[in-house]
Write a protein that holds these residues in place. Sequence first.
Motif, mmCIF file in Angstrom:
data_model
loop_
_atom_site.group_PDB
_atom_site.id
_atom_site.type_symbol
_atom_site.label_atom_id
_atom_site.label_comp_id
_atom_site.label_asym_id
_atom_site.label_seq_id
_atom_site.Cartn_x
_atom_site.Cartn_y
_atom_site.Cartn_z
ATOM 1 N N ILE A 270 0.855 -1.186 0.000
ATOM 2 C CA ILE A 270 0.000 0.000 0.000
ATOM 3 C C ILE A 270 0.892 1.237 0.000
ATOM 4 C CG2 ILE A 270 -1.932 -1.134 1.177
ATOM 5 C CD1 ILE A 270 -1.075 0.272 3.767
ATOM 6 N N ASN A 271 0.327 2.337 -0.465
ATOM 7 C CA ASN A 271 1.045 3.610 -0.492
ATOM 8 C C ASN A 271 0.288 4.582 0.406
ATOM 9 O OD1 ASN A 271 2.298 6.027 -1.051
ATOM 10 N ND2 ASN A 271 1.902 6.009 -3.258
ATOM 11 N N ILE A 272 0.924 4.969 1.523
ATOM 12 C CA ILE A 272 0.263 5.902 2.438
ATOM 13 C C ILE A 272 0.765 7.324 2.223
ATOM 14 C CG2 ILE A 272 -0.285 4.136 4.158
ATOM 15 C CD1 ILE A 272 2.127 5.122 5.793
ATOM 16 N N GLY A 273 1.516 7.509 1.142
ATOM 17 C CA GLY A 273 1.967 8.843 0.750
ATOM 18 C C GLY A 273 1.154 9.325 -0.434
ATOM 19 N N THR A 274 1.821 9.848 -1.429
ATOM 20 C CA THR A 274 1.177 10.344 -2.644
ATOM 21 C C THR A 274 1.809 9.669 -3.857
ATOM 22 O OG1 THR A 274 2.752 12.160 -2.971
ATOM 23 C CG2 THR A 274 0.848 12.594 -1.529
ATOM 24 N N PRO A 275 1.200 9.813 -5.043
ATOM 25 C CA PRO A 275 1.835 9.243 -6.239
ATOM 26 C C PRO A 275 3.218 9.844 -6.482
ATOM 27 C CG PRO A 275 -0.451 9.789 -6.691
ATOM 28 C CD PRO A 275 -0.130 10.383 -5.359
ATOM 29 N N GLU A 276 3.363 11.162 -6.171
ATOM 30 C CA GLU A 276 4.631 11.842 -6.405
ATOM 31 C C GLU A 276 5.672 11.501 -5.341
ATOM 32 O OE1 GLU A 276 1.226 13.551 -8.159
ATOM 33 O OE2 GLU A 276 1.673 13.495 -6.002
ATOM 34 N N LYS A 277 5.203 11.359 -4.099
ATOM 35 C CA LYS A 277 6.099 11.029 -2.984
ATOM 36 C C LYS A 277 5.534 9.825 -2.235
ATOM 37 C CE LYS A 277 7.875 15.729 -2.325
ATOM 38 N NZ LYS A 277 8.060 16.858 -1.363
ATOM 39 N N PRO A 278 5.703 8.633 -2.814
ATOM 40 C CA PRO A 278 5.127 7.438 -2.205
ATOM 41 C C PRO A 278 5.796 7.047 -0.892
ATOM 42 C CG PRO A 278 6.506 6.859 -4.088
ATOM 43 C CD PRO A 278 6.420 8.348 -4.069
ATOM 44 N N ILE A 279 4.975 6.554 0.018
ATOM 45 C CA ILE A 279 5.469 5.926 1.247
ATOM 46 C C ILE A 279 4.895 4.511 1.217
ATOM 47 C CG2 ILE A 279 5.515 5.970 3.765
ATOM 48 C CD1 ILE A 279 4.901 9.000 3.588
ATOM 49 N N MET A 280 5.706 3.568 0.784
ATOM 50 C CA MET A 280 5.225 2.208 0.545
ATOM 51 C C MET A 280 5.368 1.333 1.796
ATOM 52 S SD MET A 280 4.228 2.503 -2.575
ATOM 53 C CE MET A 280 3.786 0.780 -2.847
ATOM 54 N N LEU A 281 4.324 0.597 2.089
ATOM 55 C CA LEU A 281 4.352 -0.428 3.132
ATOM 56 C C LEU A 281 4.087 -1.759 2.462
ATOM 57 C CD1 LEU A 281 2.257 1.290 5.971
ATOM 58 C CD2 LEU A 281 4.737 1.376 5.620
ATOM 59 N N MET A 282 4.875 -2.762 2.812
ATOM 60 C CA MET A 282 4.780 -4.049 2.133
ATOM 61 C C MET A 282 4.236 -5.126 3.077
ATOM 62 S SD MET A 282 6.183 -2.785 -0.579
ATOM 63 C CE MET A 282 6.352 -4.219 -1.629
ATOM 64 N N GLY A 283 3.510 -6.076 2.491
ATOM 65 C CA GLY A 283 3.120 -7.295 3.188
ATOM 66 C C GLY A 283 2.558 -7.111 4.580
ATOM 67 N N LYS A 284 3.227 -7.730 5.550
ATOM 68 C CA LYS A 284 2.746 -7.732 6.931
ATOM 69 C C LYS A 284 2.623 -6.321 7.489
ATOM 70 C CE LYS A 284 3.736 -9.687 11.501
ATOM 71 N NZ LYS A 284 4.691 -10.524 12.296
ATOM 72 N N GLU A 285 3.573 -5.462 7.173
ATOM 73 C CA GLU A 285 3.548 -4.077 7.652
ATOM 74 C C GLU A 285 2.323 -3.340 7.116
ATOM 75 O OE1 GLU A 285 6.642 -0.278 8.018
ATOM 76 O OE2 GLU A 285 6.871 -1.706 6.365
ATOM 77 N N ALA A 286 2.001 -3.588 5.853
ATOM 78 C CA ALA A 286 0.827 -2.963 5.240
ATOM 79 C C ALA A 286 -0.457 -3.465 5.895
ATOM 80 C CB ALA A 286 0.807 -3.270 3.740
ATOM 81 N N ARG A 287 -0.521 -4.770 6.147
ATOM 82 C CA ARG A 287 -1.703 -5.362 6.786
ATOM 83 C C ARG A 287 -1.921 -4.777 8.181
ATOM 84 N NH1 ARG A 287 -4.102 -10.015 5.316
ATOM 85 N NH2 ARG A 287 -2.214 -10.681 4.228
ATOM 86 N N ILE A 288 -0.841 -4.646 8.954
ATOM 87 C CA ILE A 288 -0.938 -4.098 10.308
ATOM 88 C C ILE A 288 -1.416 -2.650 10.263
ATOM 89 C CG2 ILE A 288 0.434 -3.379 12.314
ATOM 90 C CD1 ILE A 288 2.133 -5.924 11.881
ATOM 91 N N TRP A 289 -0.916 -1.882 9.279
ATOM 92 C CA TRP A 289 -1.347 -0.477 9.145
ATOM 93 C C TRP A 289 -2.843 -0.402 8.872
ATOM 94 C CZ3 TRP A 289 -3.702 2.815 5.743
ATOM 95 C CH2 TRP A 289 -3.521 4.178 5.934
#
Length: 206
Positions: free
Chosen positions: A175-194
């Motif tokens: 998931i990207n909790i930033g913006t398209p221009e300045k993405p803050i990507m969370l992957m896998g387990k970290e994304a699920r927890i968020w």
Amino acid sequence: MATDIKEIIIQLDLHHLWIETIGEKGEKLGIDEIDLRDVDLCQYPLDQANITACTFDGMDLHDKDISSSLLCSSTFISANLEGADFGKSNVSYVNFTNADIKGARLTDSECIETVFVKADLSDANLVAGLFDGTDFREAILLNADIRLAMFERVLLNGAILTGICGIEEALIKSINIGTPEKPIMLMGKEARIWIQNNSLNKLNDE
């Protein structure tokens, strides 16, 4: 492109007949780059159709069956789609900005780079949907069901996820909790927890 309403009505009638006769008569609807805002779609079925790059902005399509249709690149900006059925439809590159999609069904739908910015998807059924590069920024996903859905590169900045369910059964790749221009990507387990943490947020009392 100018819309010939009479011609569109003829095509809608043929599609209605095609559905009623299971393809024996009539003709499957196939339209592209048509502005449908001046067409009264109330009595016409829109399921199993090819409706690409068409304009539905601001239209009232609540409880409409638009399932098993190809809708790529169409726009439903600020449309009323409450209770609409998009099950098994391809809504990739569709723009649903500010649309009312409460209680809608998007099961088994394909949502590649679909825009749901500021859309209200409260109580929506997103089960087994494919969400790849989908933009949910500032969208309302209150109590939405994401069981068996796949999330990859999904933008969630500012989205309300309170009560979202099926998180454990969803395939959360990134998931990207930033913006398209300045993405803050969370992957896998970290994304699920968020997502889980945000699903527990209390709604602000207005």
